[in-house]
Design a protein around this motif. Structure first.
Motif, PDB file in Angstrom:
ATOM      1  N   GLY A   1      10.272  17.541   8.681  1.00 16.80           N
ATOM      2  CA  GLY A   1       8.822  16.879   9.565  1.00 16.80           C
ATOM      3  C   GLY A   1       7.621  16.356   8.712  1.00 16.80           C
ATOM      4  N   GLN A   2       7.497  17.281   8.457  1.00 11.07           N
ATOM      5  CA  GLN A   2       5.920  17.431   7.424  1.00 11.07           C
ATOM      6  C   GLN A   2       5.885  16.362   6.111  1.00 11.07           C
ATOM      7  OE1 GLN A   2       2.355  20.369   8.302  1.00 11.07           O
ATOM      8  NE2 GLN A   2       3.002  21.060   5.496  1.00 11.07           N
ATOM      9  N   ILE A   3       6.962  16.493   5.352  1.00  5.50           N
ATOM     10  CA  ILE A   3       7.147  15.507   4.426  1.00  5.50           C
ATOM     11  C   ILE A   3       6.871  13.804   4.980  1.00  5.50           C
ATOM     12  CG2 ILE A   3       9.241  14.050   3.422  1.00  5.50           C
ATOM     13  CD1 ILE A   3      10.178  17.808   2.347  1.00  5.50           C
ATOM     14  N   VAL A   4       8.450  13.662   6.262  1.00  4.85           N
ATOM     15  CA  VAL A   4       8.200  12.332   6.416  1.00  4.85           C
ATOM     16  C   VAL A   4       7.105  12.259   7.028  1.00  4.85           C
ATOM     17  CG1 VAL A   4       9.004  10.613   8.962  1.00  4.85           C
ATOM     18  CG2 VAL A   4      10.606  13.361   7.324  1.00  4.85           C
ATOM     19  N   TRP A   5       5.965  12.260   8.132  1.00  2.00           N
ATOM     20  CA  TRP A   5       4.980  12.877   8.691  1.00  2.00           C
ATOM     21  C   TRP A   5       4.041  11.777   7.269  1.00  2.00           C
ATOM     22  CZ3 TRP A   5       0.355  16.721   8.459  1.00  2.00           C
ATOM     23  CH2 TRP A   5      -0.629  16.069   9.188  1.00  2.00           C
ATOM     24  N   VAL A   6       3.891  12.943   6.521  1.00  5.81           N
ATOM     25  CA  VAL A   6       2.822  12.345   5.552  1.00  5.81           C
ATOM     26  C   VAL A   6       3.124  11.667   4.375  1.00  5.81           C
ATOM     27  CG1 VAL A   6       1.418  13.521   2.922  1.00  5.81           C
ATOM     28  CG2 VAL A   6       1.883  14.787   5.023  1.00  5.81           C
ATOM     29  N   TRP A   7       4.317  11.070   3.935  1.00  3.48           N
ATOM     30  CA  TRP A   7       4.504   9.986   3.585  1.00  3.48           C
ATOM     31  C   TRP A   7       5.007   8.516   4.397  1.00  3.48           C
ATOM     32  CZ3 TRP A   7       8.951   6.475   3.667  1.00  3.48           C
ATOM     33  CH2 TRP A   7       8.971   5.336   2.024  1.00  3.48           C
ATOM     34  N   THR A   8       4.998   8.872   6.064  1.00  5.19           N
ATOM     35  CA  THR A   8       5.275   7.484   6.344  1.00  5.19           C
ATOM     36  C   THR A   8       3.650   6.733   6.839  1.00  5.19           C
ATOM     37  OG1 THR A   8       6.996   7.875   7.876  1.00  5.19           O
ATOM     38  CG2 THR A   8       5.401   6.513   8.880  1.00  5.19           C
ATOM     39  N   VAL A   9       2.636   8.191   7.284  1.00  4.61           N
ATOM     40  CA  VAL A   9       1.832   7.422   7.757  1.00  4.61           C
ATOM     41  C   VAL A   9       0.280   7.095   6.162  1.00  4.61           C
ATOM     42  CG1 VAL A   9      -0.770   8.660   8.474  1.00  4.61           C
ATOM     43  CG2 VAL A   9       1.545   9.057   9.768  1.00  4.61           C
ATOM     44  N   SER A  10       1.065   7.374   5.315  1.00  6.25           N
ATOM     45  CA  SER A  10       0.167   7.239   4.038  1.00  6.25           C
ATOM     46  C   SER A  10       0.062   6.092   3.369  1.00  6.25           C
ATOM     47  CB  SER A  10       0.747   8.142   2.789  1.00  6.25           C
ATOM     48  OG  SER A  10      -0.345   9.870   3.624  1.00  6.25           O
ATOM     49  N   LEU A  11       1.453   5.337   4.439  1.00  7.89           N
ATOM     50  CA  LEU A  11       1.865   4.095   3.489  1.00  7.89           C
ATOM     51  C   LEU A  11       0.621   2.823   3.074  1.00  7.89           C
ATOM     52  CD1 LEU A  11       5.275   3.746   5.278  1.00  7.89           C
ATOM     53  CD2 LEU A  11       5.226   4.108   2.463  1.00  7.89           C
ATOM     54  N   PRO A  12       0.118   2.767   3.832  1.00  8.13           N
ATOM     55  CA  PRO A  12      -1.215   1.496   4.133  1.00  8.13           C
ATOM     56  C   PRO A  12      -1.948   1.919   2.997  1.00  8.13           C
ATOM     57  CG  PRO A  12      -1.103   2.323   5.912  1.00  8.13           C
ATOM     58  CD  PRO A  12      -0.469   3.203   5.313  1.00  8.13           C
ATOM     59  N   VAL A  13      -2.086   2.335   2.538  1.00 13.47           N
ATOM     60  CA  VAL A  13      -3.413   3.008   0.957  1.00 13.47           C
ATOM     61  C   VAL A  13      -2.562   3.350   0.021  1.00 13.47           C
ATOM     62  CG1 VAL A  13      -2.896   5.658   1.375  1.00 13.47           C
ATOM     63  CG2 VAL A  13      -4.728   4.013  -0.065  1.00 13.47           C
ATOM     64  N   VAL A  14      -1.129   3.555   0.019  1.00 16.03           N
ATOM     65  CA  VAL A  14      -0.189   3.508  -1.336  1.00 16.03           C
ATOM     66  C   VAL A  14       0.415   2.326  -1.687  1.00 16.03           C
ATOM     67  CG1 VAL A  14       2.285   4.651  -1.539  1.00 16.03           C
ATOM     68  CG2 VAL A  14       0.905   6.474  -0.184  1.00 16.03           C
ATOM     69  N   ILE A  15       0.839   1.126  -0.595  1.00 14.86           N
ATOM     70  CA  ILE A  15       0.970   0.127  -0.709  1.00 14.86           C
ATOM     71  C   ILE A  15      -0.112  -1.009  -0.902  1.00 14.86           C
ATOM     72  CG2 ILE A  15       2.005  -2.008   0.258  1.00 14.86           C
ATOM     73  CD1 ILE A  15       3.551  -0.407   2.236  1.00 14.86           C
TER      74      ILE A  15
ATOM     75  N   ILE B   1      -5.872  -1.941   9.317  1.00 14.00           N
ATOM     76  CA  ILE B   1      -6.542  -2.863   9.087  1.00 14.00           C
ATOM     77  C   ILE B   1      -7.223  -3.651   7.789  1.00 14.00           C
ATOM     78  CG2 ILE B   1      -8.843  -4.186  10.940  1.00 14.00           C
ATOM     79  CD1 ILE B   1      -7.161  -2.609  13.279  1.00 14.00           C
ATOM     80  N   LEU B   2      -7.694  -1.844   7.320  1.00 16.63           N
ATOM     81  CA  LEU B   2      -9.062  -2.289   6.539  1.00 16.63           C
ATOM     82  C   LEU B   2      -7.453  -2.606   5.511  1.00 16.63           C
ATOM     83  CD1 LEU B   2     -11.310  -2.137   5.095  1.00 16.63           C
ATOM     84  CD2 LEU B   2     -10.979   0.605   4.396  1.00 16.63           C
ATOM     85  N   THR B   3      -6.578  -1.782   4.974  1.00 25.51           N
ATOM     86  CA  THR B   3      -5.442  -2.419   4.226  1.00 25.51           C
ATOM     87  C   THR B   3      -5.119  -3.826   3.749  1.00 25.51           C
ATOM     88  OG1 THR B   3      -3.614  -1.007   5.096  1.00 25.51           O
ATOM     89  CG2 THR B   3      -4.916  -0.001   3.415  1.00 25.51           C
ATOM     90  N   ILE B   4      -4.574  -4.501   4.984  1.00 25.47           N
ATOM     91  CA  ILE B   4      -4.382  -5.534   5.431  1.00 25.47           C
ATOM     92  C   ILE B   4      -4.899  -6.627   4.817  1.00 25.47           C
ATOM     93  CG2 ILE B   4      -1.932  -4.733   6.537  1.00 25.47           C
ATOM     94  CD1 ILE B   4      -3.431  -6.107   9.005  1.00 25.47           C
TER      95      ILE B   4
ATOM     96  N   GLY C   1       4.185  -4.157   7.370  1.00 25.06           N
ATOM     97  CA  GLY C   1       5.598  -2.994   7.524  1.00 25.06           C
ATOM     98  C   GLY C   1       4.739  -2.518   7.704  1.00 25.06           C
ATOM     99  N   ALA C   2       3.776  -2.059   7.333  1.00 25.35           N
ATOM    100  CA  ALA C   2       2.928  -0.485   7.380  1.00 25.35           C
ATOM    101  C   ALA C   2       1.742   0.238   8.425  1.00 25.35           C
ATOM    102  CB  ALA C   2       1.747  -0.402   5.777  1.00 25.35           C
ATOM    103  N   VAL C   3       2.285  -1.211   9.449  1.00 25.31           N
ATOM    104  CA  VAL C   3       1.604  -1.365  10.736  1.00 25.31           C
ATOM    105  C   VAL C   3       2.518   0.625  10.883  1.00 25.31           C
ATOM    106  CG1 VAL C   3       3.364  -2.067  12.404  1.00 25.31           C
ATOM    107  CG2 VAL C   3       0.571  -1.872  12.634  1.00 25.31           C
TER     108      VAL C   3
END
Length: 333
Positions: free
Chosen positions: A112-126, A209-212, A230-232
């Motif tokens: 669950g922690q893997i899913v949390w970190v990866w999903t929430v990090s998407l804006p800066v990763v993309i 908001i900053l990353t889009i 989509g990173a929303v």
């Protein structure tokens, strides 16, 4: 130097692999040693690793990329540091008492922690990926300092201050040996029952908001633009997690149960005013969005249960939850 093209042009694959490796290393240590010292620290620090990694291998050091990555790293450093300090002070984390010795249950938490970190990090990763920032791949540097950028930074800063101050206030409040029969209303906790959760939500809406902002340039491909919007899922996932999973639901009813049992203790140690005190606290303290108690107290109940998010699912029912708590207390007596 050109960006490193690792697995895919959005850095989704490489960040997933790094997250899985980081969390499984933490799981192996925590499971082998049967302790909680690094569990939350591993989650918080993973955000720092992903932001720094994608910024460096993306190799497009535009102002927006640098600012967004630094804001994520600041947030991650504070969170990981605070959670590490808290567990070191407490010695262990009661959340894991029932699963720490069960391999699959404990592993489930780390997944669950893997899913949390990866999903929430998407804006800066993309944002840091070649799909958005590399001119050779359709990306560009659209400049920095738009009103949207400022709004994102202000929202992040407001959330970070709320989260940081409320955690510090709760730590201080506990250090004063407060009365056990009164809820914490010190500082921001008198305006919201869960101010750190509200602050965290604001932080990730601000980051998104900053990353889009680059998508307004018009030079991004349709796929890259869609990926940024989509990173929303990052701020939305944060809200859903804190409101319906590991946040408010795990705190509201257990706290209500504690005050209820103070006033209905079958073992004879009864404080009849504790439950009344707690009910008055619920009527005057917003569950999430900070509001002055004098204002919240007079608002219609329908408004509290809808717009202000104090949903019925959070309510402790004396007839069902209360009777169950008393029955459990009798069995444990």
């Amino acid at each position: 130097m050109a960006p490193v093209h690792a697995l895919d042009r959005y850095y989704l694959g490489i960040t997933l692999l790094v997250t899985v490796g980081w969390q499984m290393l933490g799981f192996f240590i925590a499971w082998t040693l049967q302790f909680d010292k690094i569990t939350d620290f591993t989650g918080g620090s993973n955000f720092f690793v992903l932001a720094l990694l994608t910024l460096l291998i993306g190799n497009t050091f535009y102002a927006r990329n640098i600012v967004a990555s630094i804001l994520v790293m600041i947030w991650a450093t504070r969170l990981a540091g605070f959670l590490l300090y808290r567990v070191l002070k407490m010695g262990s984390d009661a959340r894991f008492d029932d699963i720490r010795s069960h391999f699959l249950k404990f592993l489930g938490f780390w997944i669950g922690q893997i899913v949390w970190v990866w999903t929430v990090s998407l804006p800066v990763v993309i944002l840091n990926s070649p799909a958005v920032s590399d001119p050779a791949d359709g990306g560009s540097n659209p400049g920095f300092g738009t009103s949207r950028d400022i709004a994102g930074i202000v929202l992040w800063a407001l959330g970070w201050v709320i989260e940081t101050v409320s955690d510090a206030q709760k730590t201080y409040y506990k250090s004063t040996n407060p009365p056990k029969n009164k809820p914490n209303t010190y500082g921001l906790w008198g305006w919201s029952r869960h101010p750190p959760y509200f602050g965290e939500m604001l932080c990730w809406w601000g980051i998104w908001i900053l990353t889009i902002s680059p998508s307004t340039n018009g030079t991004l491909t349709g796929g890259a633009r869609a990926a940024q919007y989509g990173a929303v899922v990052s701020p939305l996932f944060t809200m859903l997690l804190l409101m319906f999973a590991s946040g408010i639901p795990t705190a509201e009813k257990p706290q209500a149960r504690r005050f209820f049992l103070m006033s209905h203790n079958v073992q004879g140690d009864v404080d009849h005013g504790a439950w009344a005190e707690y009910l008055a606290y619920l009527e005057s303290t917003s569950i999430l969005i900070p509001l002055p108690p004098s204002l919240y107290r007079v608002l219609p109940r329908i408004l509290k249960r809808t717009v202000l998010l104090d949903f019925p699912m959070y309510q402790f029912d004396e007839r069902t939850d209360g009777m169950q708590a008393l029955e459990e207390q009798r069995r444990d007596a």
